[in-house]
Design a protein around this motif. Structure first.
Motif, PDB file in Angstrom:
ATOM      1  N   UNK A   1     -14.381 -22.617 -42.187  1.00 50.67           N
ATOM      2  CA  UNK A   1     -14.560 -22.525 -40.732  1.00 50.67           C
ATOM      3  C   UNK A   1     -13.208 -22.487 -40.022  1.00 50.67           C
ATOM      4  N   UNK A   2     -12.275 -23.308 -40.506  1.00 50.86           N
ATOM      5  CA  UNK A   2     -10.955 -23.345 -39.883  1.00 50.86           C
ATOM      6  C   UNK A   2     -10.144 -22.107 -40.237  1.00 50.86           C
TER       7      UNK A   2
ATOM      8  N   UNK B   1     -11.084 -18.991 -40.788  1.00 51.55           N
ATOM      9  CA  UNK B   1     -11.373 -17.733 -40.106  1.00 51.55           C
ATOM     10  C   UNK B   1     -10.969 -17.852 -38.656  1.00 51.55           C
ATOM     11  N   UNK B   2     -10.053 -17.008 -38.192  1.00 58.73           N
ATOM     12  CA  UNK B   2      -9.554 -17.122 -36.829  1.00 58.73           C
ATOM     13  C   UNK B   2     -10.664 -16.880 -35.816  1.00 58.73           C
ATOM     14  N   UNK B   3     -10.643 -17.683 -34.799  1.00 54.49           N
ATOM     15  CA  UNK B   3     -11.593 -17.487 -33.708  1.00 54.49           C
ATOM     16  C   UNK B   3     -12.973 -18.010 -34.003  1.00 54.49           C
TER      17      UNK B   3
ATOM     18  N   UNK C   1     -13.820 -21.095 -34.359  1.00 49.68           N
ATOM     19  CA  UNK C   1     -14.104 -22.312 -33.607  1.00 49.68           C
ATOM     20  C   UNK C   1     -13.336 -22.302 -32.296  1.00 49.68           C
TER      21      UNK C   1
ATOM     22  N   UNK D   1     -13.161 -25.176 -30.410  1.00 47.99           N
ATOM     23  CA  UNK D   1     -12.704 -26.543 -30.147  1.00 47.99           C
ATOM     24  C   UNK D   1     -11.195 -26.663 -30.305  1.00 47.99           C
ATOM     25  N   UNK D   2     -10.744 -26.255 -31.486  1.00 39.77           N
ATOM     26  CA  UNK D   2      -9.344 -26.495 -31.784  1.00 39.77           C
ATOM     27  C   UNK D   2      -8.436 -25.598 -30.963  1.00 39.77           C
ATOM     28  N   UNK D   3      -8.939 -24.441 -30.608  1.00 37.96           N
ATOM     29  CA  UNK D   3      -8.086 -23.539 -29.848  1.00 37.96           C
ATOM     30  C   UNK D   3      -7.915 -24.015 -28.417  1.00 37.96           C
TER      31      UNK D   3
END
Lengths: 204, 473
Positions: free
Chosen positions: A21-22, A24-26, A28, A30-32
């Protein structure tokens, strides 16, 4: 035993899922959202996350998700990096109370905190900013407000941090910026020394 | 041996037997305890799961999406996640063995032991994957071999040596708990090995904070993690030191008498102070430490074989090892250090109105105590190899009459046709037609318990109605 197998399978599956999940860019939001929330800081957008006014306030409140994000912010890469690249030597002076450890404005009497400039490492790894704690005319502690992070940089930054920082680190031992370069982390070491040298000049 | 007696169904209900000694069960039948639902257990399980999620959350929030582009970064990230999980699970493991009365009450010693076992296996896998993932990831980042990376970590990283030692201890503890290996070890050796797990807690502590990417920085995450450690240590202190101290200072148990029940079984009677206020359920057990020169250093779990009566406690023990052999020679007046009561193998944990109890050999002891507290109408199947292996039969007959309980003594080897037929699904249904609507309590040798559970499940007894007494820890 069946439940243990189930738990172990769950462990493997969830670890894989988290990493994927982390990875693959985009995937999530939340973290961005967390790092992009920081450039509201007027003094240096995205460059000096510890100057974010939220950081000192986060400590006493202790609310769960957001402070943990801001506490980790110095190690996370800045999305706005390319647009705000600053040449080394930009003085961001007197940021004393912003470090997470300090008790806002108390240490004026005997100990001082002096923050070095944000220094760009060579090869575009990220930024290094050093803060020293000075008591009388001795350096008693050194902390990094920012270090390159992400992927390979994490490990080099960790090595640098372990060698130099802390009350028993090389900075305190040598009382100068003539530190041994950490093997494998030359760029980060040099940037560290540069920021440290400026901080020492400023302090004495 | 060759011709074991097989009284398949020697039913004894309401037989008048006035000879039940001056010392048998309580003068006034104790009240039937109120039911304890599964609410506490579910709440705690939910809390532990939330904690697990919370322990990975710092990694999730601190890692920007899309940052894991290289294999090395991905492997390192997986190593961090497993590290956080392992750190959390270790705390859960210790917490579950803290003997906190809340945990014993809500989850029960048997269930705790089972959780501890399953989580232990998971923890071991998590620690080993943390170690190998981090090693592979770091070695890749530094462009060196995994072995060289081990050298770097041990040489240049503070607290890493102790972390490696902690992993070694955990491996030894883990493997000594694999069932086959554990059976080959004397209990005392295994127990001593298991005790060294506390060293894991101590030695593994440092590296989490000096190198943990999510923990090295001062902040709420680090503070919370430390608080978790303090909480677990406080629970340990309370559950293992303060609460037992209070218990034993209060009740001051002493051996009153040691009585032979059969050639290889003894009953130990204990007296003390204020026993009227001791809250204990039939079927529960204590961990006993007999304070004699040879026995004081080891504690063993034994069920109490009579319900609380305010005057004395009794445990009935089969002599199988060195420790139990020593117990035969206990002098009256010997001080006893007890820790408990624990266990959910009680009438309070029933989910139905009526019960079927299946005992094998010395497994009768908790069931004998529970019979005093079960609602009337219970049924007991007592399996024993020979008539001489039947324990406490006089008391059982008396209880059968007093508490309207049907008792079948099933004597013979496991392979004899009688017991085999009876312990089959059809046999059980014939004996107890409403077996599917009863709670079933099982205590006995593992073979009997396994076989009975299989037969009961096929006879239509739901899993939640089957209660097992296990003394794994």
């Amino acid at each position: 035993m069946r439940r243990a197998l189930f738990a172990i399978t769950g462990l493997a599956a969830s670890t894989t899922a988290l990493v994927v999940l982390k990875g693959s860019p985009g995937a999530t939001q939340v973290a961005q959202n967390l790092p992009t929330a920081q450039p509201v800081n007027p003094s240096g957008p995205g460059v000096d996350p510890s100057a974010d006014p939220a950081a000192p306030a986060a400590d006493p409140t202790g609310a769960a998700p957001k402070p943990s994000g801001t506490a980790d912010a110095p190690t996370s890469p800045k999305p706005t990096k390319s647009s705000t690249t600053r040449p080394s030597g930009t003085k961001t002076t007197a940021k004393a109370p912003t470090a997470p450890k300090t008790t806002t404005k108390a240490p004026q009497s005997t100990t001082r905190r002096v923050t070095g400039p944000t220094v760009d490492t060579a090869e575009d790894y990220g930024y290094v900013q050093v803060q020293i704690v000075v008591s009388g005319n001795k350096i008693i502690d050194a902390v990094t407000l920012s270090l390159p992070s992400g992927g390979e940089s994490d490990i080099h930054s960790g090595d640098v941090r372990n060698k130099y920082n802390g009350t028993g680190g090389e900075v305190v031992q040598k009382q100068s910026a003539n530190l041994n370069t950490v093997s494998g982390a030359t760029a980060t070491s040099n940037a560290y020394k540069q920021s440290l040298r400026a901080a020492i000049e400023q302090a004495f | 041996m060759t011709h074991s007696h097989t009284h398949a169904a020697g039913r004894r209900t309401g037989t008048t037997s006035s000879r039940h000694g001056g010392r048998s069960a309580a003068p006034v039948p104790p009240q039937i305890p109120a039911r304890r639902g599964p609410g506490g257990r579910r709440l705690l399980a939910a809390l532990l799961l939330v904690g697990l999620l919370a322990s990975v959350l710092p990694w999730w929030l601190g890692t920007p999406a899309g940052s894991l582009r290289t294999t090395a970064a991905t492997v390192t990230a997986a190593g961090r996640i497993t590290g956080l999980i392992a750190g959390y699970l270790l705390l859960v493991q210790v917490l579950m063995m803290s003997r906190l009365s809340v945990l014993e009450r809500w989850i029960g010693g048997e269930q705790l032991a089972r959780w501890h076992r399953d989580i232990g296996a998971t923890l071991l896998v998590a620690v080993l994957s943390h170690l190998s993932l981090i090693l592979v990831g770091y070695a890749d980042l530094r462009n060196q071999s995994v072995l060289a990376e081990v050298g770097t970590l041990l040489g240049d990283y503070e607290d890493m040596l102790s972390a490696f030692v902690a992993t070694g201890i955990m491996l030894v503890v883990g493997f000594s708990s694999v069932r086959a290996i554990r059976r080959a070890l004397p209990y005392e050796v295994w127990h001593l090995l298991h005790r060294s797990s506390y060293l894991v807690l101590l030695l593994g502590y440092g590296h989490q904070f000096t190198h943990g990417a999510q923990l090295y920085k001062p902040g709420p995450v680090r503070t919370g993690w430390i608080a978790l450690y303090l909480l677990v240590v406080a629970a340990l202190l309370w559950g293992r030191v303060i609460a037992p101290l209070a218990f034993n200072l209060r009740y001051r148990l002493r051996v009153a008498d040691v009585v032979a029940e059969s050639p290889d079984t003894i009953s130990i009677y204990l007296t003390g102070e204020r026993l009227g206020r001791l809250e204990m359920l039939g079927g529960q057990y204590f961990r006993w430490r007999f304070l004699t020169p040879g026995c004081w250093w080891q504690s063993h779990p034994f069920s109490v074989s009579a319900a609380a009566n305010g005057r004395w406690l009794r445990l009935t023990v089969k002599v199988v090892g060195r420790h139990t052999a020593d117990l035969r020679d206990l002098e009256p007046g010997t001080r006893v250090w007890a820790h408990g009561p624990s266990g959910t193998f009680t009438a309070a944990h029933r989910v139905r109105e009526r019960a079927l109890l299946i005992a094998g050999g010395s497994g009768i002891t908790p069931i004998r105590a529970m019979l005093e507290e079960l609602p009337p109408g219970a049924a007991l199947i007592y399996r024993a190899r020979t008539p001489a292996d039947v324990l406490l039969s006089r008391e059982l007959d008396w209880l059968a009459q007093e508490r309207d309980t049907s008792i079948w003594y099933v004597i013979g080897s496991r392979d004899d046709p009688g017991p085999r037929q009876l312990m089959s699904p059809d046999g059980l249904r014939q004996l107890v037609p409403d077996v599917a609507r009863r709670d079933v309590y099982l205590c006995g040798p593992p073979g009997l318990v396994e076989q009975s559970v299989r037969a009961l499940r096929r006879a239509g007894v739901p899993r939640r109605q089957i209660h097992l007494a296990t003394f794994e820890l």
